[in-house]
Motif scaffolding. Structure first.
Motif, PDB file in Angstrom:
ATOM      1  N   HIS A  46     -25.032 -58.036 -11.886  1.00 17.62           N
ATOM      2  CA  HIS A  46     -25.555 -58.220 -10.531  1.00 17.62           C
ATOM      3  C   HIS A  46     -24.617 -59.037  -9.644  1.00 17.62           C
ATOM      4  N   ASP A  47     -23.333 -58.764  -9.725  1.00 20.96           N
ATOM      5  CA  ASP A  47     -22.343 -59.455  -8.905  1.00 20.96           C
ATOM      6  C   ASP A  47     -21.467 -58.402  -8.230  1.00 20.96           C
ATOM      7  N   PRO A  48     -21.611 -58.227  -6.907  1.00 21.01           N
ATOM      8  CA  PRO A  48     -20.832 -57.191  -6.227  1.00 21.01           C
ATOM      9  C   PRO A  48     -19.316 -57.419  -6.336  1.00 21.01           C
ATOM     10  N   ASP A  49     -18.888 -58.683  -6.418  1.00 14.87           N
ATOM     11  CA  ASP A  49     -17.450 -58.952  -6.554  1.00 14.87           C
ATOM     12  C   ASP A  49     -16.912 -58.400  -7.864  1.00 14.87           C
ATOM     13  N   LEU A  50     -17.679 -58.549  -8.937  1.00  9.06           N
ATOM     14  CA  LEU A  50     -17.254 -58.050 -10.245  1.00  9.06           C
ATOM     15  C   LEU A  50     -17.354 -56.531 -10.307  1.00  9.06           C
ATOM     16  N   ASN A  51     -18.368 -55.956  -9.695  1.00  7.85           N
ATOM     17  CA  ASN A  51     -18.537 -54.505  -9.725  1.00  7.85           C
ATOM     18  C   ASN A  51     -17.475 -53.778  -8.901  1.00  7.85           C
ATOM     19  N   ARG A  52     -16.873 -54.479  -7.955  1.00  6.68           N
ATOM     20  CA  ARG A  52     -15.826 -53.894  -7.117  1.00  6.68           C
ATOM     21  C   ARG A  52     -14.494 -53.735  -7.863  1.00  6.68           C
ATOM     22  N   ILE A  53     -14.319 -54.497  -8.950  1.00  7.60           N
ATOM     23  CA  ILE A  53     -13.053 -54.512  -9.673  1.00  7.60           C
ATOM     24  C   ILE A  53     -13.156 -53.623 -10.907  1.00  7.60           C
ATOM     25  N   SER A  54     -12.171 -52.763 -11.103  1.00  5.92           N
ATOM     26  CA  SER A  54     -12.104 -51.953 -12.317  1.00  5.92           C
ATOM     27  C   SER A  54     -11.305 -52.740 -13.355  1.00  5.92           C
ATOM     28  N   ILE A  55     -11.964 -53.103 -14.454  1.00  7.22           N
ATOM     29  CA  ILE A  55     -11.358 -53.989 -15.456  1.00  7.22           C
ATOM     30  C   ILE A  55     -11.188 -53.257 -16.776  1.00  7.22           C
TER      31      ILE A  55
ATOM     32  N   GLY B 182      -4.986 -58.800  -8.473  1.00 12.48           N
ATOM     33  CA  GLY B 182      -6.209 -59.598  -8.395  1.00 12.48           C
ATOM     34  C   GLY B 182      -6.682 -60.098  -9.751  1.00 12.48           C
ATOM     35  N   ALA B 183      -5.750 -60.389 -10.641  1.00  9.99           N
ATOM     36  CA  ALA B 183      -6.107 -60.824 -11.997  1.00  9.99           C
ATOM     37  C   ALA B 183      -6.883 -62.139 -11.977  1.00  9.99           C
ATOM     38  N   ASP B 184      -6.475 -63.074 -11.139  1.00  7.10           N
ATOM     39  CA  ASP B 184      -7.167 -64.369 -11.078  1.00  7.10           C
ATOM     40  C   ASP B 184      -8.591 -64.216 -10.562  1.00  7.10           C
ATOM     41  N   ASP B 185      -8.784 -63.358  -9.558  1.00 11.63           N
ATOM     42  CA  ASP B 185     -10.131 -63.114  -9.029  1.00 11.63           C
ATOM     43  C   ASP B 185     -11.018 -62.455 -10.082  1.00 11.63           C
ATOM     44  N   ALA B 186     -10.448 -61.519 -10.834  1.00 12.21           N
ATOM     45  CA  ALA B 186     -11.213 -60.840 -11.882  1.00 12.21           C
ATOM     46  C   ALA B 186     -11.626 -61.820 -12.972  1.00 12.21           C
ATOM     47  N   LEU B 187     -10.703 -62.675 -13.386  1.00 14.74           N
ATOM     48  CA  LEU B 187     -11.025 -63.678 -14.413  1.00 14.74           C
ATOM     49  C   LEU B 187     -12.116 -64.626 -13.921  1.00 14.74           C
ATOM     50  N   GLU B 188     -12.014 -65.041 -12.692  1.00 14.61           N
ATOM     51  CA  GLU B 188     -13.009 -65.947 -12.117  1.00 14.61           C
ATOM     52  C   GLU B 188     -14.386 -65.275 -12.073  1.00 14.61           C
ATOM     53  N   ALA B 189     -14.441 -64.003 -11.677  1.00 13.81           N
ATOM     54  CA  ALA B 189     -15.708 -63.269 -11.618  1.00 13.81           C
ATOM     55  C   ALA B 189     -16.304 -63.090 -13.015  1.00 13.81           C
TER      56      ALA B 189
END
Length: 131
Positions: A37-46, A71-78
Motif C-alpha cells: 500500500h505504498d504508491p512510491d514502491l509500486n511505481r518502481i520495478s524492482i 533510483g536505487a537509493d529511493d527504492a531501498l528507502e521505500a
C-alpha cells in the motif's frame, strides 16, 4: 567431532538455500503484483536477485536492484519503509515457524560483472590469458 552449530566457513546449508530461493520468489511476486500500500514502491520495478538467510532462518537479506539501476537509493528507502508489510506478505507464502526479518541491500553483481569484463578486455590481461 561435533558439527558446528552455525556452519561457519562451509557456506550456506541446503535448507538455507532452499528457503532463500522461496523467499526470493515470493518477494518478487509481491513486488511485481504491487500488493504493497505504498504508491512510491509500486511505481518502481524492482528485481530481487538473491536472498540469503541466517543459519537460524530468522533473518533474510534480499539483494535488490531497480530496473535500469536508476533510483536505487529511493527504492531501498521505500523497501525499508515497508518491510513490516512485506514481511507479513512473504510469511503467508512460507511454512516456517517464524517469519524472517527482511533486510534489503543493493545487488552489485552486475557492476562486478562489468568490471570483470572490462578487466578481461585489457590488452595485457588478454595477452596473459592467451599464453
Amino acid at each position: 567431532m561435533a558439527k558446528n552449530k552455525f556452519n561457519t566457513g562451509t557456506g550456506p546449508s541446503q535448507r538455507q538455500l532452499r528457503v532463500g530461493e522461496l523467499i526470493r520468489r515470493t518477494l518478487a511476486d509481491v513486488l511485481n503484483r504491487g500488493d504493497v500500500h505504498d504508491p512510491d514502491l509500486n511505481r518502481i520495478s524492482i528485481t530481487v536477485g538473491e536472498v540469503t538467510t541466517s543459519p537460524d532462518l530468522k533473518i533474510a537479506t534480499a539483494y535488490v536492484l531497480p530496473l535500469g539501476g536508476q533510483g536505487a537509493d529511493d527504492a531501498l528507502e521505500a523497501l525499508k519503509r515497508n518491510k513490516a508489510e512485506l514481511r507479513r506478505m512473504v510469511a503467508k507464502g512460507l511454512t516456517l515457524k517464524f517469519a524472517p526479518e527482511l533486510r534489503f541491500r543493493l545487488d552489485e553483481t552486475f557492476d562486478r560483472m562489468d568490471d570483470t569484463r572490462r578487466l578481461f578486455s585489457q590488452d595485457n590481461v588478454r595477452r596473459d590469458i592467451e599464453e
